[in-house]
Design a protein around this motif. Structure first.
Motif, PDB file in Angstrom:
ATOM      1  N   VAL A 175      32.269  27.325  31.068  1.00  0.00           N
ATOM      2  CA  VAL A 175      31.858  28.569  30.406  1.00  0.00           C
ATOM      3  C   VAL A 175      32.457  29.775  31.120  1.00  0.00           C
ATOM      4  O   VAL A 175      32.937  30.727  30.476  1.00  0.00           O
ATOM      5  N   LEU A 176      32.442  29.772  32.450  1.00  0.00           N
ATOM      6  CA  LEU A 176      33.035  30.881  33.205  1.00  0.00           C
ATOM      7  C   LEU A 176      34.518  31.027  32.874  1.00  0.00           C
ATOM      8  O   LEU A 176      35.016  32.130  32.649  1.00  0.00           O
ATOM      9  N   ARG A 177      35.223  29.896  32.874  1.00  0.00           N
ATOM     10  CA  ARG A 177      36.647  29.953  32.565  1.00  0.00           C
ATOM     11  C   ARG A 177      36.879  30.453  31.140  1.00  0.00           C
ATOM     12  O   ARG A 177      37.759  31.282  30.900  1.00  0.00           O
ATOM     13  N   ALA A 178      36.087  29.952  30.200  1.00  0.00           N
ATOM     14  CA  ALA A 178      36.253  30.362  28.805  1.00  0.00           C
ATOM     15  C   ALA A 178      35.986  31.855  28.642  1.00  0.00           C
ATOM     16  O   ALA A 178      36.737  32.557  27.941  1.00  0.00           O
ATOM     17  N   ALA A 179      34.934  32.348  29.278  1.00  0.00           N
ATOM     18  CA  ALA A 179      34.617  33.766  29.169  1.00  0.00           C
ATOM     19  C   ALA A 179      35.721  34.626  29.785  1.00  0.00           C
ATOM     20  O   ALA A 179      36.116  35.657  29.233  1.00  0.00           O
ATOM     21  N   GLY A 180      36.230  34.184  30.938  1.00  0.00           N
ATOM     22  CA  GLY A 180      37.302  34.939  31.577  1.00  0.00           C
ATOM     23  C   GLY A 180      38.579  34.931  30.765  1.00  0.00           C
ATOM     24  O   GLY A 180      39.248  35.964  30.617  1.00  0.00           O
ATOM     25  N   ASP A 181      38.947  33.768  30.203  1.00  0.00           N
ATOM     26  CA  ASP A 181      40.188  33.676  29.433  1.00  0.00           C
ATOM     27  C   ASP A 181      40.105  34.425  28.111  1.00  0.00           C
ATOM     28  O   ASP A 181      41.132  34.882  27.592  1.00  0.00           O
ATOM     29  N   SER A 182      38.906  34.523  27.552  1.00  0.00           N
ATOM     30  CA  SER A 182      38.784  35.290  26.309  1.00  0.00           C
ATOM     31  C   SER A 182      38.977  36.782  26.556  1.00  0.00           C
ATOM     32  O   SER A 182      39.355  37.523  25.646  1.00  0.00           O
ATOM     33  N   ALA A 183      38.753  37.217  27.798  1.00  0.00           N
ATOM     34  CA  ALA A 183      38.868  38.641  28.126  1.00  0.00           C
ATOM     35  C   ALA A 183      40.291  39.026  28.534  1.00  0.00           C
ATOM     36  O   ALA A 183      40.719  40.163  28.307  1.00  0.00           O
ATOM     37  N   THR A 184      41.019  38.100  29.166  1.00  0.00           N
ATOM     38  CA  THR A 184      42.387  38.391  29.609  1.00  0.00           C
ATOM     39  C   THR A 184      43.323  37.275  29.156  1.00  0.00           C
ATOM     40  O   THR A 184      42.886  36.147  28.922  1.00  0.00           O
ATOM     41  N   ASP A 185      44.607  37.587  29.073  1.00  0.00           N
ATOM     42  CA  ASP A 185      45.583  36.589  28.614  1.00  0.00           C
ATOM     43  C   ASP A 185      46.460  36.062  29.743  1.00  0.00           C
ATOM     44  O   ASP A 185      47.460  35.390  29.488  1.00  0.00           O
ATOM     45  N   ASP A 186      46.088  36.340  31.003  1.00  0.00           N
ATOM     46  CA  ASP A 186      46.916  35.884  32.123  1.00  0.00           C
ATOM     47  C   ASP A 186      46.115  35.178  33.210  1.00  0.00           C
ATOM     48  O   ASP A 186      46.610  34.960  34.318  1.00  0.00           O
ATOM     49  N   GLY A 187      44.867  34.829  32.916  1.00  0.00           N
ATOM     50  CA  GLY A 187      44.049  34.116  33.892  1.00  0.00           C
ATOM     51  C   GLY A 187      43.607  34.945  35.065  1.00  0.00           C
ATOM     52  O   GLY A 187      43.190  34.389  36.096  1.00  0.00           O
ATOM     53  N   SER A 188      43.654  36.263  34.956  1.00  0.00           N
ATOM     54  CA  SER A 188      43.349  37.129  36.095  1.00  0.00           C
ATOM     55  C   SER A 188      41.898  37.569  36.155  1.00  0.00           C
ATOM     56  O   SER A 188      41.508  38.279  37.083  1.00  0.00           O
ATOM     57  N   SER A 189      41.092  37.158  35.192  1.00  0.00           N
ATOM     58  CA  SER A 189      39.693  37.578  35.176  1.00  0.00           C
ATOM     59  C   SER A 189      38.941  37.029  36.389  1.00  0.00           C
ATOM     60  O   SER A 189      39.208  35.917  36.861  1.00  0.00           O
ATOM     61  N   VAL A 190      37.996  37.807  36.875  1.00  0.00           N
ATOM     62  CA  VAL A 190      37.158  37.355  37.986  1.00  0.00           C
ATOM     63  C   VAL A 190      36.381  36.108  37.592  1.00  0.00           C
ATOM     64  O   VAL A 190      36.201  35.186  38.407  1.00  0.00           O
ATOM     65  N   LEU A 191      35.919  36.054  36.354  1.00  0.00           N
ATOM     66  CA  LEU A 191      35.168  34.880  35.891  1.00  0.00           C
ATOM     67  C   LEU A 191      36.032  33.628  35.929  1.00  0.00           C
ATOM     68  O   LEU A 191      35.574  32.550  36.310  1.00  0.00           O
ATOM     69  N   THR A 192      37.280  33.754  35.516  1.00  0.00           N
ATOM     70  CA  THR A 192      38.187  32.606  35.564  1.00  0.00           C
ATOM     71  C   THR A 192      38.387  32.134  36.989  1.00  0.00           C
ATOM     72  O   THR A 192      38.398  30.931  37.269  1.00  0.00           O
ATOM     73  N   ARG A 193      38.509  33.059  37.904  1.00  0.00           N
ATOM     74  CA  ARG A 193      38.785  32.706  39.303  1.00  0.00           C
ATOM     75  C   ARG A 193      37.551  32.166  40.018  1.00  0.00           C
ATOM     76  O   ARG A 193      37.668  31.623  41.119  1.00  0.00           O
ATOM     77  N   LEU A 194      36.375  32.298  39.417  1.00  0.00           N
ATOM     78  CA  LEU A 194      35.172  31.706  39.991  1.00  0.00           C
ATOM     79  C   LEU A 194      35.024  30.239  39.620  1.00  0.00           C
ATOM     80  O   LEU A 194      34.167  29.550  40.176  1.00  0.00           O
ATOM     81  N   SER A 195      35.840  29.764  38.707  1.00  0.00           N
ATOM     82  CA  SER A 195      35.710  28.400  38.198  1.00  0.00           C
ATOM     83  C   SER A 195      36.820  27.507  38.740  1.00  0.00           C
ATOM     84  O   SER A 195      38.002  27.888  38.711  1.00  0.00           O
ATOM     85  N   PRO A 196      36.498  26.291  39.217  1.00  0.00           N
ATOM     86  CA  PRO A 196      37.562  25.347  39.604  1.00  0.00           C
ATOM     87  C   PRO A 196      38.513  25.029  38.470  1.00  0.00           C
ATOM     88  O   PRO A 196      39.704  24.777  38.705  1.00  0.00           O
ATOM     89  N   LEU A 197      38.019  25.023  37.223  1.00  0.00           N
ATOM     90  CA  LEU A 197      38.906  24.826  36.082  1.00  0.00           C
ATOM     91  C   LEU A 197      39.854  26.013  35.924  1.00  0.00           C
ATOM     92  O   LEU A 197      41.003  25.858  35.504  1.00  0.00           O
ATOM     93  N   GLY A 198      39.386  27.196  36.278  1.00  0.00           N
ATOM     94  CA  GLY A 198      40.248  28.368  36.284  1.00  0.00           C
ATOM     95  C   GLY A 198      41.292  28.295  37.388  1.00  0.00           C
ATOM     96  O   GLY A 198      42.420  28.779  37.226  1.00  0.00           O
ATOM     97  N   TRP A 199      40.925  27.681  38.520  1.00  0.00           N
ATOM     98  CA  TRP A 199      41.924  27.485  39.581  1.00  0.00           C
ATOM     99  C   TRP A 199      43.067  26.606  39.086  1.00  0.00           C
ATOM    100  O   TRP A 199      44.227  26.878  39.365  1.00  0.00           O
ATOM    101  N   LEU A 200      42.711  25.524  38.390  1.00  0.00           N
ATOM    102  CA  LEU A 200      43.738  24.638  37.848  1.00  0.00           C
ATOM    103  C   LEU A 200      44.662  25.398  36.905  1.00  0.00           C
ATOM    104  O   LEU A 200      45.891  25.231  36.933  1.00  0.00           O
ATOM    105  N   GLU A 201      44.086  26.239  36.103  1.00  0.00           N
ATOM    106  CA  GLU A 201      44.864  27.049  35.176  1.00  0.00           C
ATOM    107  C   GLU A 201      45.812  27.975  35.936  1.00  0.00           C
ATOM    108  O   GLU A 201      46.984  28.128  35.585  1.00  0.00           O
ATOM    109  N   ASN A 202      45.305  28.598  37.017  1.00  0.00           N
ATOM    110  CA  ASN A 202      46.104  29.546  37.792  1.00  0.00           C
ATOM    111  C   ASN A 202      47.094  28.876  38.728  1.00  0.00           C
ATOM    112  O   ASN A 202      47.916  29.554  39.344  1.00  0.00           O
ATOM    113  N   LEU A 203      47.028  27.552  38.862  1.00  0.00           N
ATOM    114  CA  LEU A 203      48.073  26.823  39.577  1.00  0.00           C
ATOM    115  C   LEU A 203      49.402  26.937  38.830  1.00  0.00           C
ATOM    116  O   LEU A 203      50.477  26.852  39.436  1.00  0.00           O
ATOM    117  N   ARG A 204      49.338  27.103  37.524  1.00  0.00           N
ATOM    118  CA  ARG A 204      50.476  27.359  36.645  1.00  0.00           C
ATOM    119  C   ARG A 204      51.577  26.294  36.768  1.00  0.00           C
ATOM    120  O   ARG A 204      52.723  26.612  37.124  1.00  0.00           O
TER     121      ARG A 204
END
Length: 532
Positions: free
Chosen positions: A210-239
């Protein structure tokens, strides 16, 4: 209270770890390969599918432009960081592969730690020359082996798209798995119930999504604080395949090391079988005066969690329906896959039908987990005190089966209500589409009942059947597999609603088959010896 046969010491604390690890891998010789195979096939099948959908640079550029403006789809799969097939593969399945690795890992760790203590087997093991932290170490090493094999398969399978990106994606997926493996190790020390340990860790995974989804819906580059709080967001930001950020792996390593240290510290400060959050005693009469009431007490937390999850999933998928239709647009390949999953109707109805079908596939996992609660109660010895009273085996089993099969109906109904809330139209047809999934879900549950009743030692094979059904329904249409393969799954025979025509024949046949399977399982349960 049981004490360990070894004294504190760096080496003696881990005595017997190798033996326990081999035993854990032997016990999970079916479960672990199934999880790995489903996850790896999902990832490795994607480049070919995407090449058919977005085969030209123009189509890929158009996809990236639409994803930048489509917040609902970014919430579902994340932003796109590159236009290569490798980058699109990481975008399309990276988050889901990481989530599946997390589920696999938490199940492994809880099974070989808290499950063993709850069943009493760990007490027997602890009476030998086994270190105090050996079982926890063996469980974590089993998770390392499983995630390591998964990482190797992903890396080798995607090496043709680029070795560096394949390595990044493989390591990222495995790292997510290990974060939740060590988290499960902590929760297993805090709780006295394996069921609660699995539920709490799964809830953390849901919160991470949910954190990753909320963060990604707000930004298109994975830079949201919510995205970075999630391990799934870390995987995304590994790029992976998009100028890899290798430093993100340090976040995973730090989280694994910190959580592992906490788990080891907690394991050394409690008695075997105890927990830091003891289970609250419940009433011995009244609401627990029957086998059915006891079954409800044991499974109500799971039913609540699945109900909330399905309702929220319905809201999310319903809200993104119009955006998905815009994204597919004139892409013939994407349209073909959606229509193969959802039927030859309008694109919006086909998308709704495909999403409803996907939730039906996931509901099959719920019903298997709920039915196999019977197996857990029996093998742990907790069923014997209940059956020693004036409670027959069928009556005891019926309490759990009502929750399993009725709970499947409840979560699909709530999913339909969620779709209605998110989409805002066609409430009746969408509810009908969700409920028509039930006969296929019940058939999978019936197979689990039959295995438990007739072949109790093979009961866990029901997970393999559910995984195969999920793989056929999820990956099959994208790979353009023959219809005869899709028909192996009971879901392949259901009418594609909404939009398609209602066909009662397959629905009634599947319902009758489910009844026969359950009846056979209960008959076998009545005639065989109870296992321990």
């Amino acid at each position: 209270m049981t004490t360990f046969a070894v004294r504190p010491g760096s080496s003696r604390q881990l005595a017997g770890t190798g033996t326990l690890l081999r035993f854990a891998l032997r016990r999970d010789r079916v479960m672990i390969p199934v999880w790995i195979a489903v996850n790896a096939l999902m990832v490795l099948s994607m480049p070919g599918t995407l090449e058919g959908l977005y085969g030209t640079p123009a189509e890929r550029a158009d996809l990236i432009r639409q994803m930048e403006t489509n917040s609902s789809l970014r919430a579902m799969v994340g932003p796109v960081f590159g236009d290569s097939l490798g980058a699109l593969t990481a975008w399309r399945v990276g988050v889901y592969a990481g989530a599946l690795a997390a589920v696999m890992s938490l199940l492994i760790v809880v099974r070989h730690t808290r499950d063993e203590e709850e069943s009493g087997r760990q007490e027997l093991v602890a009476s030998g020359m086994v270190g105090r932290r050996a079982s926890l170490t063996a469980a974590l090493l089993a998770a390392v082996v499983a995630n390591g094999v998964l990482a190797l398969l992903v890396t080798a399978g995607l090496a043709g798209q680029g070795t560096t990106g394949a390595l990044a994606l493989g390591l990222g997926i495995a790292a997510v798995g290990m974060v939740f493996a060590t988290m499960a190790a902590i929760v297993a020390q805090l709780t006295e119930s394996a069921r609660l340990a699995r539920g709490l860790t799964a809830a953390v995974l849901g919160a991470a999504f949910v954190l990753r989804a909320a963060g990604d819906s707000a930004t298109d580059d994975g830079s949201s604080v919510l995205t970075r709080l999630s391990p799934l967001g870390w995987l995304e930001n590994l790029r992976p395949y998009a100028s890899e950020r290798w430093w993100v792996l340090a976040l995973f390593a730090g989280a694994v090391a910190l959580q592992g240290a906490v788990a080891y510290a907690l394991a050394g400060r409690r008695d075997l079988g105890m927990s830091f959050l003891p289970t609250r005693p419940g009433p011995a009469s009244g609401r627990l005066g029957s086998a059915g009431a006891l079954a409800w007490r044991l499974q109500r937390g799971g039913v609540l969690g699945w109900s909330i999850g399905f309702f929220l999933a319905g809201v999310v998928y319903g809200g993104m329906t119009d955006g998905a239709a815009d994204l597919v647009g004139d892409n013939a390949g994407a349209r073909r896959i959606i229509e193969r999953m959802g039927g030859q109707s309008g694109l919006t109805d086909a998308f709704l039908a495909s999403m409803v079908g996907m939730l039906g596939l996931i509901a099959a996992l719920y019903i298997v987990a709920s039915v196999l609660r019977l197996h857990g109660e029996e093998t742990s010895g907790r069923a014997e005190p209940v059956l020693a009273n004036a409670v027959g085996r069928v009556r005891w089993a019926a309490g759990h089966l009502v929750i399993a099969f009725g709970g499947a109906a409840l979560i699909m109904l709530l999913a339909g209500l969620g779709f209605a809330v998110g989409y805002g139209r066609e409430t009746g047809p969408i509810l009908g589409a969700c409920l028509v999934q039930l006969p296929a879900v019940w058939v999978v549950g019936g197979v689990a009942v039959l295995l438990h009743g007739v072949l109790p030692r093979a009961a866990l094979a029901a997970w393999g059947i559910a995984g195969a059904v999920l793989l056929i329904g999820w990956v099959g249409p994208a790979l353009d597999v023959p219809q005869v393969v899709l028909d192996v799954s009971p879901f392949g025979h259901l009418p594609k609603l909404p939009g398609g025509s209602m066909r009662w024949g397959p629905v009634l046949v599947l319902t009758g088959l489910a009844v026969l399977l359950v009846s056979g399982g209960l008959a076998g349960l009545r005639r065989r010896d109870m296992t321990t």
